[in-house]
Design a protein around this motif. Sequence first.
Motif, mmCIF file in Angstrom:
data_model
loop_
_atom_site.group_PDB
_atom_site.id
_atom_site.type_symbol
_atom_site.label_atom_id
_atom_site.label_comp_id
_atom_site.label_asym_id
_atom_site.label_seq_id
_atom_site.Cartn_x
_atom_site.Cartn_y
_atom_site.Cartn_z
ATOM 1 N N HIS A 20 -114.300 108.199 -27.729
ATOM 2 C CA HIS A 20 -114.730 106.986 -27.320
ATOM 3 C C HIS A 20 -116.242 106.767 -27.291
ATOM 4 O O HIS A 20 -116.568 105.804 -27.576
ATOM 5 C CB HIS A 20 -114.185 106.833 -25.677
ATOM 6 C CG HIS A 20 -114.495 105.362 -25.151
ATOM 7 N ND1 HIS A 20 -115.667 105.114 -24.373
ATOM 8 C CD2 HIS A 20 -113.552 104.188 -25.148
ATOM 9 C CE1 HIS A 20 -115.607 103.829 -23.910
ATOM 10 N NE2 HIS A 20 -114.387 103.134 -24.746
ATOM 11 N N HIS A 21 -117.102 107.779 -26.818
ATOM 12 C CA HIS A 21 -118.355 107.780 -26.890
ATOM 13 C C HIS A 21 -119.001 107.793 -28.268
ATOM 14 O O HIS A 21 -119.690 106.593 -28.529
ATOM 15 C CB HIS A 21 -119.392 108.920 -26.271
ATOM 16 C CG HIS A 21 -120.441 109.182 -26.294
ATOM 17 N ND1 HIS A 21 -121.201 108.284 -25.555
ATOM 18 C CD2 HIS A 21 -121.175 109.855 -27.035
ATOM 19 C CE1 HIS A 21 -122.383 108.855 -25.903
ATOM 20 N NE2 HIS A 21 -122.431 109.771 -26.755
ATOM 21 N N ILE A 91 -99.247 107.631 -14.787
ATOM 22 C CA ILE A 91 -100.234 108.198 -15.334
ATOM 23 C C ILE A 91 -101.614 107.521 -15.357
ATOM 24 O O ILE A 91 -102.760 108.404 -14.993
ATOM 25 C CB ILE A 91 -99.977 108.637 -16.573
ATOM 26 C CG1 ILE A 91 -98.753 110.050 -16.366
ATOM 27 C CG2 ILE A 91 -101.045 109.632 -17.325
ATOM 28 C CD1 ILE A 91 -98.279 110.419 -17.745
ATOM 29 N N THR A 92 -101.607 106.587 -15.773
ATOM 30 C CA THR A 92 -102.766 105.611 -15.760
ATOM 31 C C THR A 92 -103.583 105.632 -14.120
ATOM 32 O O THR A 92 -104.817 105.692 -14.024
ATOM 33 C CB THR A 92 -102.526 104.308 -16.333
ATOM 34 O OG1 THR A 92 -102.172 104.423 -17.612
ATOM 35 C CG2 THR A 92 -103.808 103.325 -16.218
ATOM 36 N N GLY A 93 -102.568 105.382 -13.293
ATOM 37 C CA GLY A 93 -103.259 105.344 -11.930
ATOM 38 C C GLY A 93 -103.642 106.500 -11.722
ATOM 39 O O GLY A 93 -104.585 106.361 -10.787
ATOM 40 N N HIS A 94 -103.174 107.808 -12.021
ATOM 41 C CA HIS A 94 -103.716 109.033 -11.631
ATOM 42 C C HIS A 94 -105.058 108.909 -12.292
ATOM 43 O O HIS A 94 -106.111 109.610 -11.644
ATOM 44 C CB HIS A 94 -102.916 110.144 -12.278
ATOM 45 C CG HIS A 94 -101.761 110.593 -11.501
ATOM 46 N ND1 HIS A 94 -101.787 111.006 -10.062
ATOM 47 C CD2 HIS A 94 -100.486 110.806 -11.541
ATOM 48 C CE1 HIS A 94 -100.501 111.126 -9.615
ATOM 49 N NE2 HIS A 94 -99.867 111.304 -10.636
ATOM 50 N N ASP A 106 -111.455 100.361 -21.290
ATOM 51 C CA ASP A 106 -111.265 100.804 -22.777
ATOM 52 C C ASP A 106 -111.385 102.284 -22.639
ATOM 53 O O ASP A 106 -110.300 103.088 -23.248
ATOM 54 C CB ASP A 106 -112.310 100.409 -23.609
ATOM 55 C CG ASP A 106 -112.179 98.998 -23.880
ATOM 56 O OD1 ASP A 106 -111.023 98.296 -23.821
ATOM 57 O OD2 ASP A 106 -113.079 98.540 -24.218
ATOM 58 N N LEU A 107 -112.047 103.130 -21.775
ATOM 59 C CA LEU A 107 -112.175 104.556 -21.572
ATOM 60 C C LEU A 107 -110.615 105.070 -21.040
ATOM 61 O O LEU A 107 -110.334 105.808 -21.658
ATOM 62 C CB LEU A 107 -113.238 104.795 -21.047
ATOM 63 C CG LEU A 107 -113.396 106.304 -20.616
ATOM 64 C CD1 LEU A 107 -113.375 107.160 -21.818
ATOM 65 C CD2 LEU A 107 -114.483 106.626 -19.766
ATOM 66 N N THR A 112 -105.818 107.823 -21.429
ATOM 67 C CA THR A 112 -104.289 107.724 -21.226
ATOM 68 C C THR A 112 -103.551 108.275 -22.379
ATOM 69 O O THR A 112 -102.594 108.889 -22.295
ATOM 70 C CB THR A 112 -104.041 106.335 -20.572
ATOM 71 O OG1 THR A 112 -104.775 105.975 -19.386
ATOM 72 C CG2 THR A 112 -102.602 106.244 -20.298
ATOM 73 N N TYR A 113 -103.852 107.506 -23.414
ATOM 74 C CA TYR A 113 -103.132 107.623 -24.666
ATOM 75 C C TYR A 113 -103.136 109.242 -25.204
ATOM 76 O O TYR A 113 -102.132 110.098 -25.599
ATOM 77 C CB TYR A 113 -103.415 107.065 -25.617
ATOM 78 C CG TYR A 113 -102.594 105.526 -25.564
ATOM 79 C CD1 TYR A 113 -101.310 105.278 -25.545
ATOM 80 C CD2 TYR A 113 -103.534 104.593 -25.257
ATOM 81 C CE1 TYR A 113 -100.762 104.286 -25.496
ATOM 82 C CE2 TYR A 113 -102.829 103.316 -24.964
ATOM 83 C CZ TYR A 113 -101.309 103.144 -25.135
ATOM 84 O OH TYR A 113 -100.852 101.893 -24.661
ATOM 85 N N ALA A 114 -104.494 109.682 -24.808
ATOM 86 C CA ALA A 114 -104.594 111.231 -25.512
ATOM 87 C C ALA A 114 -103.816 112.114 -24.366
ATOM 88 O O ALA A 114 -103.295 113.171 -24.617
ATOM 89 C CB ALA A 114 -106.018 111.456 -25.245
#
Length: 215
Positions: A20-21, A91-94, A106-107, A112-114
């Motif tokens: 992402h960076h 999982i996104t909440g975690h 965006d990060l 999340t997908y990784a």
Amino acid sequence: MLDSLKKALTERALNAEMDHHLATGEGAGNTRNGYGRKTVMTETGKLEIDVPRDRQSSFDPQLIAKYQRRFPGFDEKIVSMYARGMSTREITGHLQDLYGIDVSPDLISTVTYAVLDEVAVWQQRPARCDLSAGLFFDAIRGKKSETKAWSAIKAIHIALGVRADGAKEVLGLWLEQNEGAKFWLRVMNELRNRGTEDILLAVVDGLKGFPDAIT
């Protein structure tokens, strides 16, 4: 026994952060430059992780900051993310809880997908036959995210394999509201489909129908 899970998921998240960076304006024209080793303290002890580096030295990890050495609340969230039954939203909440509120959506989406990919690889890996000398079936306790708040402690069911040499490995984690013979039958079928052909010894509680499910 779970250190390898924590290490794998943490490093996958950090590498997603680096991707992402490098894809943003701040990292334009920059490239990767290997890894650095870092030790952080979690509830269960020390965790050695490989942190990606960039040639411009502009990458500042968000999950574990450059000078951060302690990671409270880390273990239970990492372990629960590996459990079958955790949704993408959960999982996104975690991850949002681990990263904090100042991180861009965006990060979080990239990480999340990784993480989902890392978890899927672990869940679907072969359950090697040399682990079938003994299997423990029980539950551990962890927090589960529901909407935006943490719910009560949930049971994460675990299959712990013991090899002939005494080494142990977690074969699977499952998040299930109610424990029952039908649930464990589903677990047994999954382990068989992943390569477990026989079990010399199964250590279980007195749940009715459990022996039949194993058979």
